[in-house]
Scaffold this motif. Structure first.
Motif, PDB file in Angstrom:
ATOM      1  N   UNK A 704       2.361   2.699  60.889  1.00 38.81           N
ATOM      2  CA  UNK A 704       1.930   3.226  60.222  1.00 38.81           C
ATOM      3  C   UNK A 704       2.068   3.018  58.781  1.00 38.81           C
ATOM      4  N   UNK A 705       3.311   2.714  58.305  1.00 35.39           N
ATOM      5  CA  UNK A 705       3.589   2.461  56.949  1.00 35.39           C
ATOM      6  C   UNK A 705       2.632   1.649  56.103  1.00 35.39           C
ATOM      7  N   UNK A 706       2.378   0.418  56.948  1.00 34.44           N
ATOM      8  CA  UNK A 706       1.303  -0.494  56.320  1.00 34.44           C
ATOM      9  C   UNK A 706       0.139  -0.050  56.142  1.00 34.44           C
ATOM     10  N   UNK A 707      -0.190   0.951  56.786  1.00 38.59           N
ATOM     11  CA  UNK A 707      -1.701   1.575  56.621  1.00 38.59           C
ATOM     12  C   UNK A 707      -1.615   2.526  55.398  1.00 38.59           C
ATOM     13  N   UNK A 708      -0.561   3.221  55.088  1.00 33.87           N
ATOM     14  CA  UNK A 708      -0.450   3.959  54.057  1.00 33.87           C
ATOM     15  C   UNK A 708      -0.161   3.088  52.660  1.00 33.87           C
ATOM     16  N   UNK A 709       0.200   1.973  52.809  1.00 29.09           N
ATOM     17  CA  UNK A 709       0.468   0.914  51.573  1.00 29.09           C
ATOM     18  C   UNK A 709      -0.868   0.477  51.390  1.00 29.09           C
ATOM     19  N   UNK A 714      -5.861   0.327  48.174  1.00 24.23           N
ATOM     20  CA  UNK A 714      -7.283   0.424  47.928  1.00 24.23           C
ATOM     21  C   UNK A 714      -7.552   1.529  46.997  1.00 24.23           C
ATOM     22  N   UNK A 715      -6.565   2.741  46.871  1.00 20.86           N
ATOM     23  CA  UNK A 715      -7.389   3.670  45.964  1.00 20.86           C
ATOM     24  C   UNK A 715      -7.070   2.932  44.464  1.00 20.86           C
ATOM     25  N   UNK A 716      -5.881   2.227  44.414  1.00 20.95           N
ATOM     26  CA  UNK A 716      -5.665   1.861  43.244  1.00 20.95           C
ATOM     27  C   UNK A 716      -6.539   0.867  42.626  1.00 20.95           C
ATOM     28  N   UNK A 717      -6.818   0.032  43.420  1.00 18.46           N
ATOM     29  CA  UNK A 717      -7.978  -0.909  43.217  1.00 18.46           C
ATOM     30  C   UNK A 717      -9.234  -0.465  42.835  1.00 18.46           C
TER      31      UNK A 717
END
Length: 829
Positions: A704-709, A714-717
């Motif tokens: 799940x950590x990969x999903x958070x990253x 995505x939000x930053x982009x």
């Protein structure tokens, strides 16, 4: 009442010419009005041969006829004259005393020859009445009389073409075609034996005479057949002086006004040829002296100062007491003439006095006419003034004309009575009649002007009442357009006719004229509608396009359409075109008579099926079955046609071509909307990604950590995408903006980090409760902003590469500043 022939004795049995009776006859029958359009018919023949009877039946005269019970005695004495009844042209009938009479005997045959010569001299047609059984006899057939007449006529008178109509009386069984040649042969022999002047020695009989021969049955034995034959003969005297008539080639015609004088002189010459009867010396002197006295009195009258002053005064205006003053002047000179000529022969004296009085009245008459003219002009002007004042006072037109006319005519009658001359019996009725006609003419002119003004005003009212409403009805153009126009036309026409009828009631017009005016007013109302219809028909294409755009771009609630992709553009297009076609069918013809037509059915059946694709003119498709290939509509008169079928077809073709762009734009907008709101890839792509990315998906689910990253990335982009506005930058060019984006990328990242740091510090600091509530509300707004910023506000079409902005995002961008202002105001509070 039967017309009177006015039989008058022209010459008595003693050879005296009755000039007075002749003049009376001329005046009674109004011979002087005939000009050259008259004929003279005379009859000669033996005594008691039925001449008067023939004339009475032939010309409906009333000459005295012989009474058979009194024996065969002389009936007509001298020469009589009468008017033919019921024959055109005007025909004078002369009945001569019979020849070979027992009363005159052989010693007094001179009068018989003179009368026969007189008949030949004045008549255009001479009837020679002979018995059938006398043809071929030397004496009984009037041969010696004709021979003498021919001789004397050639010696005394210039040749004139006279028609000799031989009437064979009491015809026998001998055929007419045998009798006629014998009679013509006898006449020709007489002509050949007559001594002629050298100038006429070889002149044929036809140069002087036109010979006709007819035969009649016995009046006593076969009266019915006699009347039938006389009626047939009567027809020949109609239009007798026309070319081809009995007297069609006559010569030297004396005008009707000179007939009496001419006849008198002819008889005088004939009489003098027998016995030259010069006036007595006494009579001759009286004649000359009375003429001198009369001339001298007339000269003094013409140069009289009082007369000349009166004449001059009348030239400018009416003179009061004109009649009495003129009568006094005339009486003065006539009295002097009577005193100087009292001892001369009474007949001559009276004749010359009459002549002097006649000349004096001729001198005065023009001035008298001028006086009447002034009176007439004054009465006419008075009528005009009174009529204008009366109409200004509001009185009815007809009543005003009657009262003013009576006043003016009374004024003229009083003036003409004052101007009457005692010595003259002049009648002012002609001038009075002219005044009456002038009054009527002026009244008619004023009436025409008033009526024209009224009609013009009501036509303006009708035009104003119909033009704009009709135009509005045509603009809205629907199924009931013409029905509404008809109701409008009837209502406004009835209102105008009712008001107009009340306005012209005072004119008391004839019913026919009144109905004609009402009809004209109604026709004008129709013409206003028809003219407006033709005007609107010329703008039908513009109206159709406006109707199409209105129906196509607005829904049933008249709200603008938003092409979201759910609308059926084909159905909307058909509906809009159908409404436009209804407008075209409405404007195709004038329908004021409620007559059914098939224009709308023809247009819909012919054009609506071809709205998607109209065949080109070059496709080779035949037009024999096309109802629009015509210049007339079925059951519609050409004068009621506004747009012909051919023109409708052309207008529809142009309409389709000019509205296709609107339909294309709607389709494009609908497709663009679908592309903007379709953020998911196609279904096949989703299935492919699921199948091909199954291992990666399972990997992410296990970590799940990969999903958070990935979510933070995505939000930053997305934030960087929005801050830099990459689609907008690249919309202006790709290569030129790469360097600009590279220089702006790092500062943008740093600003985002600083913003996050400052927000974290603010969240850790202590805050009062009120400020905390305000800050909490602000954070919610910022959170909503951040969420909104995380949602893509634009999408790029994979096919066209054109950016489409979502309407929802546009709405949010507009509303966010207001929320921020609300938040800020709450903070300051």
């Amino acid at each position: 009442m039967a017309e009177d022939s006015c039989a008058t004795q022209l010459i008595d049995g003693n050879g005296e010419f009755n000039a007075a009776e002749l003049q009376k006859f001329v005046n009674t029958v109004k011979l002087h009005q005939c000009g050259l359009s008259y004929a003279v018919v005379a009859i000669v023949g033996p005594q008691s041969s039925g001449k008067s009877t023939l004339l009475n039946h032939l010309f409906r005269t009333n000459f005295r006829e012989m009474n058979a019970l009194n024996g065969r005695s002389q009936t007509t004495k001298g020469i009589w004259i009468a008017k033919a009844v019921g024959i055109e042209p005007f025909t004078i009938v002369i009945d001569l005393e019979g020849t070979d009479s027992r009363e005159r005997g052989e010693d007094d045959a001179t009068f018989e020859k003179q009368s026969a010569l007189f008949a030949l001299a004045v008549a255009d047609i001479v009837l020679i009445n002979i018995w059938c059984h006398d043809i071929g006899r030397e004496q009984a057939a009037n041969k010696p009389l004709l021979k003498t007449v021919f001789q004397v006529m050639m010696r005394l008178f210039s040749p004139r073409k006279t028609t000799l109509l031989f009437v064979i009386r009491d015809k026998t069984k001998t055929p007419f075609n045998i009798l006629e040649p014998i009679l013509r042969e006898d006449i020709q022999k007489i002509w050949e034996t007559v001594p002629k002047p050298q100038a006429y020695k070889d002149t044929p009989l036809s140069e002087f005479f036109h010979v006709e021969v007819v035969a009649l049955s016995s009046y006593e034995e076969n009266e019915k057949q006699f009347k039938v034959e006389v009626f047939q003969l009567r027809q020949k005297f109609f239009h007798s002086i026309s070319p081809g008539g009995l007297a069609g080639d006559r010569r030297g015609v004396v005008p009707a006004s000179g007939f009496s004088f001419s006849a008198e002189q002819i008889w005088k010459i004939i009489k003098e040829n027998k016995d030259l009867d010069l006036p007595a010396h006494k009579v001759m002197v009286a004649t000359v002296r009375c003429e001198e006295i009369a001339y001298e009195k007339f000269s003094r009258l013409a140069s009289d100062k009082e007369w000349m002053a009166l004449e001059q005064a009348v030239q400018s205006d009416a003179v009061p007491g004109f009649g009495k003053r003129i009568s006094s002047i005339l009486e003065k000179y006539l009295s002097e003439y009577d005193m100087e000529s009292v001892y001369f022969e009474e007949g001559v004296r009276n004749a010359k006095r009459e002549h002097l009085e006649s000349k004096a009245l001729q001198l005065v008459h023009p001035v008298y006419i001028s006086m009447l003219g002034h009176l007439r002009s004054r009465a006419l002007e008075s009528f005009k003034t009174r009529l204008e004042q009366s109409l200004g006072g509001g009185e009815g037109f007809a009543a005003s004309v009657r009262s003013c006319s009576q006043s003016s005519m009374l004024e003229f009658d009083q003036g003409s009575s004052d101007a009457a001359i005692q010595q003259a019996s002049w009648d002012a009725s002609k001038v009075r009649e002219k005044l009456r006609r002038d009054i009527e003419a002026h009244a008619s002119l004023v009436r025409s002007e008033k009526l024209s003004e009224l009609i013009a005003n009501y036509k303006k009212q009708i035009s104003a009442a119909l033009t704009e409403p009709v135009e509005s009805l045509f603009e809205s153009g629907g199924k009931d357009t013409w029905a509404s126009i008809r109701r409008l036309l009837k209502r406004e026409s009835d209102v105008a006719v009712s008001a107009f009828s009340s306005a012209i009631a005072g004119f008391e017009l004839d019913q026919a004229i009144f109905e004609e005016m009402i009809r004209s007013l109604k026709e004008y109302s129709r013409s206003v509608v028809e003219r407006k219809a033709r005007e609107e028909a010329s703008k039908v294409l513009v109206r159709m396009k406006d109707r199409f755009v209105t129906v196509f771009n607005h829904d049933k609630d008249s709200l603008p359409r938003v092409w979201t992709g759910k609308e059926d553009i084909r159905a909307i297009t058909n509906e809009a075109r159908s409404e436009s076609l209804k407008l075209l069918s409405t404007m195709a013809a004038i329908r004021l008579d409620q007559k059914a037509d098939k224009i709308e059915n023809v247009l819909f059946s012919t054009l609506m099926d071809r709205t998607v694709a109209i065949p080109s003119q070059n496709t080779g498709i035949g037009v024999s079955g096309d109802p629009l290939v015509s210049r007339t509509w079925e059951k519609v008169p050409p004068e009621k046609t506004l747009i012909t079928p051919v023109q409708c077809k052309s207008i529809w073709r142009q309409f389709i071509a000019e509205t296709e762009y609107t339909v294309t734009q709607a389709i494009s907008a609908q497709e663009a909307y679908k592309r903007r709101n379709s953020w998911l890839p196609p279904t096949w792509a989703i299935v492919a990604m699921l199948i091909l990315g199954l291992n990666e998906l399972m990997f992410l689910l296990r970590n799940p950590l990969y999903l958070l990253v990935l979510f933070i990335t995505y939000l930053l982009g997305k934030a960087i995408w929005v801050q830099i506005d990459i689609p907008g930058e690249f919309g202006n060019g790709t290569l030129s903006k790469l360097s600009s984006l590279s220089t702006r990328f790092l500062p943008t990242v740093i600003n985002l980090v600083r913003r996050l740091a400052s927000e974290s510090e603010e969240s850790s600091a202590p805050m009062p409760p009120q400020w905390l509530a305000s800050q909490s509300f602000r954070n919610q707004i910022q959170k909503s902003d951040s969420v909104a910023s995380s949602i893509p506000d634009s999408s790029v079409s994979t096919e066209t590469g054109v950016e489409h902005i979502s309407p929802q995002l546009k709405h949010r961008r507009v509303t966010n500043p207001e929320q921020e202002e609300t938040s800020c105001s709450g903070t300051h509070d």
